[in-house]
Write a protein that holds these residues in place. Sequence first.
Motif, PDB file in Angstrom:
ATOM      1  N   THR A  21       0.774  -1.153  -0.301  1.00 17.54           N
ATOM      2  CA  THR A  21      -0.071   0.059   0.141  1.00 17.54           C
ATOM      3  C   THR A  21       0.904   1.129   0.006  1.00 17.54           C
ATOM      4  O   THR A  21       1.862   1.208   0.842  1.00 17.54           O
ATOM      5  CB  THR A  21      -1.004  -0.087   1.256  1.00 17.54           C
ATOM      6  OG1 THR A  21      -1.661  -1.092   1.260  1.00 17.54           O
ATOM      7  CG2 THR A  21      -1.875   1.306   0.964  1.00 17.54           C
ATOM      8  N   SER A  55      -1.123   7.573   0.949  1.00 21.85           N
ATOM      9  CA  SER A  55      -1.857   8.731   0.218  1.00 21.85           C
ATOM     10  C   SER A  55      -1.317   9.811  -0.114  1.00 21.85           C
ATOM     11  O   SER A  55      -0.538  10.281   0.718  1.00 21.85           O
ATOM     12  CB  SER A  55      -3.477   8.841   0.888  1.00 21.85           C
ATOM     13  OG  SER A  55      -3.145   9.490   2.132  1.00 21.85           O
ATOM     14  N   GLN A  82      -5.779  11.758  -1.693  1.00 21.05           N
ATOM     15  CA  GLN A  82      -6.283  10.727  -2.768  1.00 21.05           C
ATOM     16  C   GLN A  82      -6.133   9.143  -1.887  1.00 21.05           C
ATOM     17  O   GLN A  82      -5.475   9.036  -1.090  1.00 21.05           O
ATOM     18  CB  GLN A  82      -5.460  10.396  -4.000  1.00 21.05           C
ATOM     19  CG  GLN A  82      -5.376  11.751  -4.946  1.00 21.05           C
ATOM     20  CD  GLN A  82      -4.557  11.828  -6.222  1.00 21.05           C
ATOM     21  OE1 GLN A  82      -3.667  10.673  -6.415  1.00 21.05           O
ATOM     22  NE2 GLN A  82      -4.453  12.516  -7.061  1.00 21.05           N
ATOM     23  N   THR A  83      -6.967   8.226  -2.642  1.00 23.66           N
ATOM     24  CA  THR A  83      -7.125   7.070  -2.169  1.00 23.66           C
ATOM     25  C   THR A  83      -5.749   6.291  -2.034  1.00 23.66           C
ATOM     26  O   THR A  83      -5.313   6.148  -3.397  1.00 23.66           O
ATOM     27  CB  THR A  83      -8.210   5.959  -2.341  1.00 23.66           C
ATOM     28  OG1 THR A  83      -9.470   6.990  -2.493  1.00 23.66           O
ATOM     29  CG2 THR A  83      -8.322   4.764  -1.921  1.00 23.66           C
ATOM     30  N   LYS A  86      -2.956   3.845  -3.084  1.00 26.97           N
ATOM     31  CA  LYS A  86      -2.981   2.658  -4.201  1.00 26.97           C
ATOM     32  C   LYS A  86      -2.587   1.483  -3.484  1.00 26.97           C
ATOM     33  O   LYS A  86      -1.405   1.355  -2.799  1.00 26.97           O
ATOM     34  CB  LYS A  86      -2.235   3.056  -5.396  1.00 26.97           C
ATOM     35  CG  LYS A  86      -2.657   4.356  -6.232  1.00 26.97           C
ATOM     36  CD  LYS A  86      -2.111   4.658  -7.275  1.00 26.97           C
ATOM     37  CE  LYS A  86      -2.434   5.748  -8.127  1.00 26.97           C
ATOM     38  NZ  LYS A  86      -1.459   6.242  -9.310  1.00 26.97           N
ATOM     39  N   THR A  87      -2.995   0.205  -4.026  1.00 31.66           N
ATOM     40  CA  THR A  87      -2.482  -1.095  -3.371  1.00 31.66           C
ATOM     41  C   THR A  87      -2.306  -2.190  -4.718  1.00 31.66           C
ATOM     42  O   THR A  87      -2.819  -1.828  -5.818  1.00 31.66           O
ATOM     43  CB  THR A  87      -3.537  -1.703  -2.573  1.00 31.66           C
ATOM     44  OG1 THR A  87      -4.643  -2.065  -3.351  1.00 31.66           O
ATOM     45  CG2 THR A  87      -4.036  -0.996  -1.335  1.00 31.66           C
TER      46      THR A  87
END
Length: 238
Positions: free
Chosen positions: A68, A71, A75-76, A78-79
């Motif tokens: 992960t 952020s 923003q969400t 990223k994974t």
Amino acid sequence: MIQYQFAVAGVALKRPALSLAKCFGALALCALASVASAQTVASQGLESLENFVKNTKTGSASFTQIVTSPSRDGQTPKTKSSSGSFEFSRPNRFRFIYKNPFEQSIVSDGQTLWLHDVGLNQVTTSKLAKALNGTPAAMIASATDIKGMQAEFVLKALPDKDGFQWVQATPKTKDGQLQSFSMGFKSTDKGQALASLEILDGLGQRSVMLFNQFEVNPVLPDSVFKFTPPAGADVIKQ
């Protein structure tokens, strides 16, 4: 409210101090018991780690890994997920085989570390001692006791989580590549098994590896940890 509870329980209100003293005494004993229990649970993590490095000489498992990214700008995060297999044999030999989404191999024969990117047909090689310094792999495959690990890491027992006993390791050398990592162990009838590995790097990226069907002390032939660059591969020495 306390007096009301005593009253409805039939306790004479002219003796609230004695009743309260008893209650607070009981609460204090409960608190002390909770602290002692927490200390016992926390110490189990260090005991599990010591048992693992002393008695689990070889191991094999399949794994899943989720990385992960931190952020940015709200923003969400990223994974990315991957999976594969893992084997190790003390001292200093291990093999990670990533199968999805891309094929990669990370192999140590005890002297040299090999990284093979199948898609690029590229092999990167480096001296193991330099590559392992201050890494989780050094603790998993190289360490033989806690005292040796404490020369490189600050070790801290953590409370049990997900049914595992946890230990956090923070490198004493601050090179920015690794903030800390945590290892989760579970007990089996054959010894301590590595159940999870959580890594936080210097950029705030978190990697969580879950080891499935971990086998304690399997017989692993030397050929498992041998690597020969495939024909036509671009070999890069570091």
